[in-house]
Design an enzyme around this catalytic site. Sequence first.
Site, PDB file in Angstrom:
ATOM      1  N   HIS A 221     -29.575  -3.390   1.974  1.00 46.10           N
ATOM      2  CA  HIS A 221     -28.136  -3.312   2.235  1.00 46.10           C
ATOM      3  C   HIS A 221     -27.768  -1.882   2.592  1.00 46.10           C
ATOM      4  O   HIS A 221     -28.252  -0.926   1.981  1.00 46.10           O
ATOM      5  CB  HIS A 221     -27.310  -3.749   1.024  1.00 46.10           C
ATOM      6  CG  HIS A 221     -25.846  -3.782   1.310  1.00 46.10           C
ATOM      7  ND1 HIS A 221     -25.227  -4.861   1.901  1.00 46.10           N
ATOM      8  CD2 HIS A 221     -24.877  -2.842   1.133  1.00 46.10           C
ATOM      9  CE1 HIS A 221     -23.951  -4.598   2.061  1.00 46.10           C
ATOM     10  NE2 HIS A 221     -23.710  -3.375   1.602  1.00 46.10           N
TER      11      HIS A 221
ATOM     12  N   ASP B 258     -15.698 -11.710  -4.047  1.00 46.43           N
ATOM     13  CA  ASP B 258     -15.912 -10.516  -3.239  1.00 46.43           C
ATOM     14  C   ASP B 258     -15.491 -10.747  -1.797  1.00 46.43           C
ATOM     15  O   ASP B 258     -14.974  -9.840  -1.151  1.00 46.43           O
ATOM     16  CB  ASP B 258     -17.379 -10.084  -3.286  1.00 46.43           C
ATOM     17  CG  ASP B 258     -17.618  -8.867  -2.405  1.00 46.43           C
ATOM     18  OD1 ASP B 258     -17.034  -7.803  -2.705  1.00 46.43           O
ATOM     19  OD2 ASP B 258     -18.342  -8.984  -1.406  1.00 46.43           O
TER      20      ASP B 258
ATOM     21  N   ARG C  73      -9.680  -5.235   1.086  1.00 44.99           N
ATOM     22  CA  ARG C  73      -9.976  -3.797   1.135  1.00 44.99           C
ATOM     23  C   ARG C  73      -9.941  -3.279   2.565  1.00 44.99           C
ATOM     24  O   ARG C  73      -9.527  -2.145   2.833  1.00 44.99           O
ATOM     25  CB  ARG C  73     -11.349  -3.512   0.531  1.00 44.99           C
ATOM     26  CG  ARG C  73     -11.423  -3.629  -0.974  1.00 44.99           C
ATOM     27  CD  ARG C  73     -12.860  -3.612  -1.466  1.00 44.99           C
ATOM     28  NE  ARG C  73     -13.556  -2.398  -1.037  1.00 44.99           N
ATOM     29  CZ  ARG C  73     -14.853  -2.352  -0.732  1.00 44.99           C
ATOM     30  NH1 ARG C  73     -15.600  -3.442  -0.809  1.00 44.99           N
ATOM     31  NH2 ARG C  73     -15.396  -1.224  -0.375  1.00 44.99           N
TER      32      ARG C  73
ATOM     33  N   SER D 161     -19.040  -4.632  -4.872  1.00 47.80           N
ATOM     34  CA  SER D 161     -19.079  -5.507  -3.699  1.00 47.80           C
ATOM     35  C   SER D 161     -20.514  -5.719  -3.232  1.00 47.80           C
ATOM     36  O   SER D 161     -20.956  -6.855  -3.018  1.00 47.80           O
ATOM     37  CB  SER D 161     -18.249  -4.903  -2.565  1.00 47.80           C
ATOM     38  OG  SER D 161     -18.371  -5.670  -1.383  1.00 47.80           O
TER      39      SER D 161
ATOM     40  N   LYS E 294     -23.030  -9.577  -4.224  1.00 47.09           N
ATOM     41  CA  LYS E 294     -23.678 -10.450  -3.234  1.00 47.09           C
ATOM     42  C   LYS E 294     -25.195 -10.365  -3.336  1.00 47.09           C
ATOM     43  O   LYS E 294     -25.899 -11.377  -3.266  1.00 47.09           O
ATOM     44  CB  LYS E 294     -23.228 -10.066  -1.823  1.00 47.09           C
ATOM     45  CG  LYS E 294     -21.765 -10.336  -1.526  1.00 47.09           C
ATOM     46  CD  LYS E 294     -21.444 -10.186  -0.067  1.00 47.09           C
ATOM     47  CE  LYS E 294     -21.555  -8.746   0.417  1.00 47.09           C
ATOM     48  NZ  LYS E 294     -20.439  -7.900  -0.032  1.00 47.09           N
TER      49      LYS E 294
END
Length: 437
Positions: A92, A170, A177, A192, A196
């Site tokens: 990520h 989220d 956001r 966040s 996930k």
Amino acid sequence: MTEFDFDAPTVIRTKRDGGVLSDAAIDWVIENYTSGVVADEQMSALLMAIFLRGMTPGEIARWTAAMIDSGDRFDFGDLRRDGKPLRLVDKHSTGGVGDKITIPLVPVVMACGAAVPQAAGRGLGHTGGTLDKLEAISGFTAELSKDRIRQQLQDLGAAIFAAGDLAPADRKIYALRDVTATTESLPLIASSVMSKKLAEGAQALVLDTKVGRGAFLTSEDEARRLAATMVELGWASGVDTRAVLTDMDRPLGLTVGNAVEVAESLDVLAGGGPEDVVEITVTLAREMLDAVGADGVDPAQTLRDGTAMDRFRDLVEAQGGDLSVPLPIGAHTETVTAPRGGTMGDIDAMAVGLAVWRLGAGRSTPGGRVQFGAGVRMHRRPGDPVVAGEPLFTLYTDTPERFSGALAELDGGWSVGAEAPEVRPLIIDRITRGGNP
């Protein structure tokens, strides 16, 4: 908990005044925002309070856990290939400008023998989203069922998918956001990302933590704290988690947008492409493969010999995409030329990211449509020689009235001078458990 145990104004007030939210309060607000009891206006106020007041490590851990519990948790531990369990690893990025790394990285890792359950996101603020980019490919879909994800992991070794039923809290908060100026918050970024990623069933996770002018966190100290926070959240859930700090002062590669970044990723998969994109792709691939003990193949070789490109074509085809259809490009263009000769100076990643957002590649309202063909192509990198009058940037959009705003964002974000600017290393550091390199 009943609807009478808490109320949104009290929770908001507690955080607004610098208080610590109890576990029960966090569970209540996440559960009730997901179900629609807590309104967007109230969650927006709470997000701004968190942005301004921060969260304790305990609050971050509970907020993350509550978002995981709002939806499904995948388990792919039963999947086998050649009689052996799949080696499941994901990556990520915390968000950058021109950050297209997931697109070449996933097929590289596939080609090296590991499997990637890649839950990806959409654009957030001035940064682009992997799903928005991939959906520029004709027919490509990221809306995959759990059964489809399992089948692709088994058959191909990867699936790139929208989070769907993973951490639905989220998904709602992420969209909020994006349009409430609360993106650059360490607790909200950490929770966040990890809600996930911890729900998607990977055994290991590598975090590309961006730092610099184009990152959500511009301070290296803050980026280190974010990386260490996410690494600890991962290990606390039994996931081998490590982070790489990478530079985001300048945009990655030569393109920023949606379809233009896909095209550049195809260049990388074909064995070419910008050196910085290749460097980060190979670095992260090596970390991912090391984390699951699948480090017998050189990731760089898969780019040179075409095996990563083959895996990408397989993946796109499996998800309905057709790479034979030309990628979209904005119908209107505007070119920024060099006012003088010399050497290309710094290019501010934030300025470019905001310009691309103005061109239509990002959103200004939750769920808004993006222009797949909007973007910026940079013709020179910092340190390159420049001739007066030559193109430096080409801007693309389908709505030419957007050019003035985009050019205003870009103005002051670059220079041409007599000397090359100082360039810091692309790979800044590596963070493992305990916050130490």
